[in-house]
Design a protein around this motif. Sequence first.
Motif, mmCIF file in Angstrom:
data_model
loop_
_atom_site.group_PDB
_atom_site.id
_atom_site.type_symbol
_atom_site.label_atom_id
_atom_site.label_comp_id
_atom_site.label_asym_id
_atom_site.label_seq_id
_atom_site.Cartn_x
_atom_site.Cartn_y
_atom_site.Cartn_z
ATOM 1 N N ALA A 148 0.652 -1.180 0.089
ATOM 2 C CA ALA A 148 -0.148 -0.011 0.009
ATOM 3 C C ALA A 148 0.766 1.160 0.245
ATOM 4 O O ALA A 148 0.708 2.262 -0.665
ATOM 5 N N MET A 149 1.860 1.273 0.695
ATOM 6 C CA MET A 149 2.883 2.320 0.768
ATOM 7 C C MET A 149 3.610 2.639 -0.475
ATOM 8 O O MET A 149 3.706 3.574 -1.061
ATOM 9 N N ASN A 150 3.871 1.533 -1.223
ATOM 10 C CA ASN A 150 4.509 1.598 -2.528
ATOM 11 C C ASN A 150 3.496 2.270 -3.557
ATOM 12 O O ASN A 150 3.994 2.749 -4.435
ATOM 13 N N ALA A 151 2.435 1.667 -3.424
ATOM 14 C CA ALA A 151 1.319 2.103 -4.477
ATOM 15 C C ALA A 151 1.149 3.610 -3.909
ATOM 16 O O ALA A 151 0.928 4.575 -5.238
ATOM 17 N N LEU A 171 0.982 7.403 10.845
ATOM 18 C CA LEU A 171 1.314 7.604 9.608
ATOM 19 C C LEU A 171 1.899 8.857 9.041
ATOM 20 O O LEU A 171 2.644 9.064 8.109
ATOM 21 N N ASP A 172 1.132 9.926 9.654
ATOM 22 C CA ASP A 172 1.811 11.275 9.128
ATOM 23 C C ASP A 172 3.030 11.328 9.833
ATOM 24 O O ASP A 172 3.816 12.088 9.001
ATOM 25 N N ASP A 173 3.366 11.027 10.708
ATOM 26 C CA ASP A 173 4.975 10.999 11.065
ATOM 27 C C ASP A 173 5.842 10.251 10.087
ATOM 28 O O ASP A 173 7.029 10.361 9.796
ATOM 29 N N VAL A 184 -2.732 10.555 3.828
ATOM 30 C CA VAL A 184 -3.179 10.016 4.732
ATOM 31 C C VAL A 184 -4.499 9.434 4.315
ATOM 32 O O VAL A 184 -4.704 8.079 4.363
ATOM 33 N N ASP A 185 -5.111 10.087 3.831
ATOM 34 C CA ASP A 185 -6.587 9.907 3.533
ATOM 35 C C ASP A 185 -6.410 8.791 2.261
ATOM 36 O O ASP A 185 -7.156 7.933 2.399
ATOM 37 N N ARG A 186 -5.748 8.944 1.353
ATOM 38 C CA ARG A 186 -5.676 8.110 0.244
ATOM 39 C C ARG A 186 -5.057 6.620 0.737
ATOM 40 O O ARG A 186 -5.570 5.563 0.299
ATOM 41 N N PHE A 187 -4.071 6.595 1.715
ATOM 42 C CA PHE A 187 -3.479 5.387 2.352
ATOM 43 C C PHE A 187 -4.813 4.562 2.648
ATOM 44 O O PHE A 187 -4.732 3.260 2.740
ATOM 45 N N ARG A 188 -5.500 5.418 3.717
ATOM 46 C CA ARG A 188 -6.562 4.832 4.362
ATOM 47 C C ARG A 188 -7.532 4.141 3.253
ATOM 48 O O ARG A 188 -8.345 3.083 3.774
ATOM 49 N N GLY A 212 -8.469 3.436 17.899
ATOM 50 C CA GLY A 212 -7.497 3.753 17.196
ATOM 51 C C GLY A 212 -6.687 5.162 17.306
ATOM 52 O O GLY A 212 -7.493 5.926 18.288
ATOM 53 N N GLU A 213 -5.857 5.428 16.554
ATOM 54 C CA GLU A 213 -5.159 6.532 16.369
ATOM 55 C C GLU A 213 -4.429 7.234 17.476
ATOM 56 O O GLU A 213 -4.466 8.443 18.043
ATOM 57 N N LEU A 214 -4.059 6.300 18.408
ATOM 58 C CA LEU A 214 -3.392 6.645 19.965
ATOM 59 C C LEU A 214 -1.796 6.011 19.720
ATOM 60 O O LEU A 214 -1.639 5.061 19.377
ATOM 61 N N TRP A 215 -0.889 6.838 19.923
ATOM 62 C CA TRP A 215 0.391 6.547 19.977
ATOM 63 C C TRP A 215 1.317 6.914 21.070
ATOM 64 O O TRP A 215 1.054 7.710 21.785
ATOM 65 N N SER A 216 1.907 5.672 21.574
ATOM 66 C CA SER A 216 2.902 6.024 22.718
ATOM 67 C C SER A 216 2.219 6.446 24.070
ATOM 68 O O SER A 216 1.269 5.785 24.571
ATOM 69 N N THR A 217 2.440 7.350 24.842
ATOM 70 C CA THR A 217 1.929 7.762 25.864
ATOM 71 C C THR A 217 0.463 8.105 25.622
ATOM 72 O O THR A 217 -0.350 8.098 26.784
#
Length: 205
Positions: free
Chosen positions: A23-26, A48-50, A66-70, A128-133
């Motif tokens: 998906a990332m390569n596409a 993903l944005d990072d 980000v929208d297109r990857f999703r 979803g959409e929670l990272w690290s702390t």
Amino acid sequence: MGITVGFDLDMTLIDARPGMAAAMNALGAESGLPLDGDAFAANLGPPLDDILRGFEAPEERIPGLVDRFRALYPDMVVPSTVALPGAVEALRAVRDAGGRTLVVTGKYGPNAQLHVDALGLDVDEVVGELWSTQKAEALLAHDARVYVGDHAGDIRGALAANAIAVGVTTGPCDRALLLSEGAEVVFESLTEFPDWFEKTFATVG
């Protein structure tokens, strides 16, 4: 009622690397940007944005990327994803003890839910959409006593929620790193989790 146990998703419960790379390569081919799917898939965890910033994508293009990857995700990633060894059994161990299971992931929530549904994982709730702390928000809200993950960020999230941090070396972080971040125990895979869980919480009803 037992206790609530949280789990990370990518490289903790599931292996989505082939589809993620594709998906990332596409996305790179579509956008004309030098996006490296293999590097992305080898270091799953951060938002993903990072990741896109790390590939030097222009800031103004990141929301659209980000929208297109999703949008690519359901057809390109979900079908090729498999459960990691011990994942089903780890979830069952919590359920059999009368507990609840929670997935807390940096992944977009609807796509995370697609994985849970496609693989029939016994999970009570997906956040979803929670990272690290940031993961502590969901862990505290659901009173999770344990959080299991493969990344240093997962260990930080567990500790921020005063939960027992359990590491697995199925992702990009090795045992020494996970322990240095504060993991109480580190497994080579989730196949080791049920026995540890039963012994640790044998007196919990």
